[in-house]
Design a protein around this motif. Structure first.
Motif, PDB file in Angstrom:
ATOM      1  N   LYS A 147      25.464  49.604  52.407  1.00  0.00           N
ATOM      2  CA  LYS A 147      25.129  49.609  50.990  1.00  0.00           C
ATOM      3  C   LYS A 147      25.726  48.384  50.302  1.00  0.00           C
ATOM      4  O   LYS A 147      25.119  47.770  49.433  1.00  0.00           O
ATOM      5  CB  LYS A 147      25.649  50.892  50.346  1.00  0.00           C
ATOM      6  N   ILE A 203      23.508  45.477  50.925  1.00  0.00           N
ATOM      7  CA  ILE A 203      22.252  45.478  50.177  1.00  0.00           C
ATOM      8  C   ILE A 203      22.473  45.052  48.731  1.00  0.00           C
ATOM      9  O   ILE A 203      21.766  44.221  48.194  1.00  0.00           O
ATOM     10  CB  ILE A 203      21.604  46.871  50.246  1.00  0.00           C
ATOM     11  N   LEU A 225      17.722  53.095  48.182  1.00  0.00           N
ATOM     12  CA  LEU A 225      17.001  53.181  49.449  1.00  0.00           C
ATOM     13  C   LEU A 225      15.625  52.541  49.368  1.00  0.00           C
ATOM     14  O   LEU A 225      15.111  52.024  50.357  1.00  0.00           O
ATOM     15  CB  LEU A 225      16.874  54.651  49.867  1.00  0.00           C
ATOM     16  N   PRO A 235      15.052  47.693  48.866  1.00  0.00           N
ATOM     17  CA  PRO A 235      14.814  46.606  49.834  1.00  0.00           C
ATOM     18  C   PRO A 235      13.348  46.383  50.163  1.00  0.00           C
ATOM     19  O   PRO A 235      12.936  45.234  50.393  1.00  0.00           O
ATOM     20  CB  PRO A 235      15.599  47.066  51.071  1.00  0.00           C
ATOM     21  N   GLY A 238      17.903  43.055  54.162  1.00  0.00           N
ATOM     22  CA  GLY A 238      17.946  44.311  53.408  1.00  0.00           C
ATOM     23  C   GLY A 238      17.158  45.408  54.090  1.00  0.00           C
ATOM     24  O   GLY A 238      17.567  46.564  54.110  1.00  0.00           O
ATOM     25  N   LEU A 239      16.011  45.037  54.688  1.00  0.00           N
ATOM     26  CA  LEU A 239      15.188  46.023  55.373  1.00  0.00           C
ATOM     27  C   LEU A 239      15.844  46.479  56.676  1.00  0.00           C
ATOM     28  O   LEU A 239      15.732  47.643  57.053  1.00  0.00           O
ATOM     29  CB  LEU A 239      13.807  45.437  55.654  1.00  0.00           C
ATOM     30  N   ASN A 280      19.054  46.693  57.208  1.00  0.00           N
ATOM     31  CA  ASN A 280      20.105  47.624  56.784  1.00  0.00           C
ATOM     32  C   ASN A 280      19.528  48.961  56.346  1.00  0.00           C
ATOM     33  O   ASN A 280      20.116  50.020  56.592  1.00  0.00           O
ATOM     34  CB  ASN A 280      20.918  47.013  55.641  1.00  0.00           C
ATOM     35  N   THR A 281      18.378  48.906  55.685  1.00  0.00           N
ATOM     36  CA  THR A 281      17.748  50.141  55.235  1.00  0.00           C
ATOM     37  C   THR A 281      17.327  51.008  56.405  1.00  0.00           C
ATOM     38  O   THR A 281      17.486  52.233  56.389  1.00  0.00           O
ATOM     39  CB  THR A 281      16.527  49.829  54.349  1.00  0.00           C
ATOM     40  N   ARG A 282      16.796  50.390  57.443  1.00  0.00           N
ATOM     41  CA  ARG A 282      16.429  51.165  58.633  1.00  0.00           C
ATOM     42  C   ARG A 282      17.674  51.834  59.229  1.00  0.00           C
ATOM     43  O   ARG A 282      17.623  52.997  59.641  1.00  0.00           O
ATOM     44  CB  ARG A 282      15.764  50.280  59.677  1.00  0.00           C
ATOM     45  N   ARG A 301      20.405  52.664  57.604  1.00  0.00           N
ATOM     46  CA  ARG A 301      20.795  53.744  56.679  1.00  0.00           C
ATOM     47  C   ARG A 301      19.915  54.972  56.885  1.00  0.00           C
ATOM     48  O   ARG A 301      20.399  56.101  56.846  1.00  0.00           O
ATOM     49  CB  ARG A 301      20.681  53.271  55.224  1.00  0.00           C
ATOM     50  N   LEU A 302      18.636  54.748  57.105  1.00  0.00           N
ATOM     51  CA  LEU A 302      17.728  55.868  57.355  1.00  0.00           C
ATOM     52  C   LEU A 302      18.118  56.608  58.633  1.00  0.00           C
ATOM     53  O   LEU A 302      18.088  57.847  58.685  1.00  0.00           O
ATOM     54  CB  LEU A 302      16.293  55.369  57.448  1.00  0.00           C
TER      55      LEU A 302
END
Length: 358
Positions: free
Chosen positions: A172, A175, A264, A267, A320-321, A323-325, A327-328
């Motif tokens: 986070k 991001i 969430l 990104p 950012g994407l 990291n988002t994956r 986080r998911l």
């Protein structure tokens, strides 16, 4: 009352109840049925042996198992158990001789009209004491091993949770600065060309920062708040866009205010604005958020695919994407799907996220 406090209270109580039951079975219950009146020396021996069994139980649990078995000295551990068992049996035999128990039990049997058993030559093995001693040693070892396994499991789960929390905070944190870095660059450009728009942008940015700093610390946020944040971001980005860029946002009316992880959705939108907008070519960004039911959120972002550096989920421009994956994976394991279409039939780059909420 916490789970730790409850365990602290129940553990000694459980031990007392178990030893109480053990005492009733092995001390107060005579080994023979009938009307034999056992001498006091018999009860004295049983009471002393009971104390010895309690002692070897905790000796095994607190000393022998931790210092030998848990440290890999299996052979020494087995020898220690055998030595303990032999020592108890020798001590039991010593008590019998000291109390002259065999003769007194013989007189008690004769008084009850039961013919006494002839004494066996050499060392006589007390079967009941032998069985009880081995049972106590086995139970002590088993309980200690199981407790250690449970403790290690709880510790491992606690460490894994701490690692996940630390990693989520790290992702986070990656991001948020990434977003603010791009936004501040945009505002810097606006201060040169349009001061009024720059002031508007700063106001929106302060509102977004307030959301990030104070509204997302709990780990979840309401979907309506996340939508408001996304709208602020989109309006901020559109301050620098020309009429050649078309931005549309589709959202449900009304919004079912479910809880989701904060920051969430950003990104995906940020990637579209970064890689789907060009000053010299017409482009389009379409964002859609749908709620098929109360526990599902569909989020789709499509942008015109331009002749720019790679903008997929694994490219260096899409940190950012990436990291988002991650986080998911941590927050919604097995409860999300992420589809990337590059390019679509309309020459667009599309990302579709489906979240299945608890």
């Amino acid at each position: 009352m916490t789970a730790t406090t409850l365990r602290t209270f129940l553990t000694p109580l459980t031990h007392m109840l178990v030893w109480g039951l053990f005492g009733v079975v092995f001390v107060l219950y005579p080994p023979l049925s009938g009307h034999v009146v056992f001498p006091a020396e018999f009860w004295l021996k049983q009471g002393v042996l009971f104390g010895v069994w309690v002692a070897i139980f905790y000796l095994t649990a607190k000393v022998t198992v931790p210092r030998l078995l848990f440290r890999g000295h299996t052979g020494q551990f087995v020898l220690a158990l055998l030595f303990t068992a032999v020592a108890v049996l020798v001590f039991s035999r010593f008590l019998e001789n000291l109390l002259d128990l065999h003769e007194k039990l013989t007189l008690a049997f004769q008084a009850a009209g039961i013919p006494p058993r002839p004494p066996k030559p050499g060392f006589r093995l007390d079967n009941m004491s032998s069985l009880t001693t081995m049972l106590v040693l086995g139970i002590s070892t088993s309980i200690t091993v199981v407790q250690k396994w449970q403790h290690e499991t709880r510790q491992r789960e606690r460490l894994e949770q701490q690692e996940i929390s630390a990693e989520l905070s790290f992702l986070k944190a990656q991001i948020n600065p990434h977003f603010f870095f791009n936004t501040l660059n945009n505002i810097y450009s606006l201060t040169i060309s349009n001061g009024e728009k720059a002031r508007t942008a700063l106001h929106r940015l302060s509102r977004m920062m307030r959301y990030v700093l104070y509204e997302t610390s709990g780990g979840t946020t309401r979907l309506s708040q996340e939508i408001s944040f996304v709208l602020d971001y989109m309006e901020l980005m559109q301050l620098r866009l020309t009429d050649r860029v078309t931005v549309t946002f589709e959202r449900p009316e009304p919004v079912h205010d479910v809880l989701i992880a904060p920051m969430l959705l950003l990104p995906f939108i940020e990637n579209a604005f970064k890689h789907g907008v060009a000053a010299t070519a017409a482009s389009r960004i379409h964002i859609a958020l749908r709620q098929p039911n109360l526990t599902t959120v569909d989020f789709e972002v499509c942008n015109t695919k331009l002749a720019l550096p790679n903008s997929d989920l694994t490219g260096s421009n899409g940190i950012g994407l990436v990291n988002t994956r991650r986080r998911l994976d941590l927050l919604y394991p097995g409860r999300y799907s992420l589809e990337v279409t590059d390019p679509t039939a309309d020459n667009e780059f599309c990302v579709k996220l489906t979240l299945r909420l608890a």
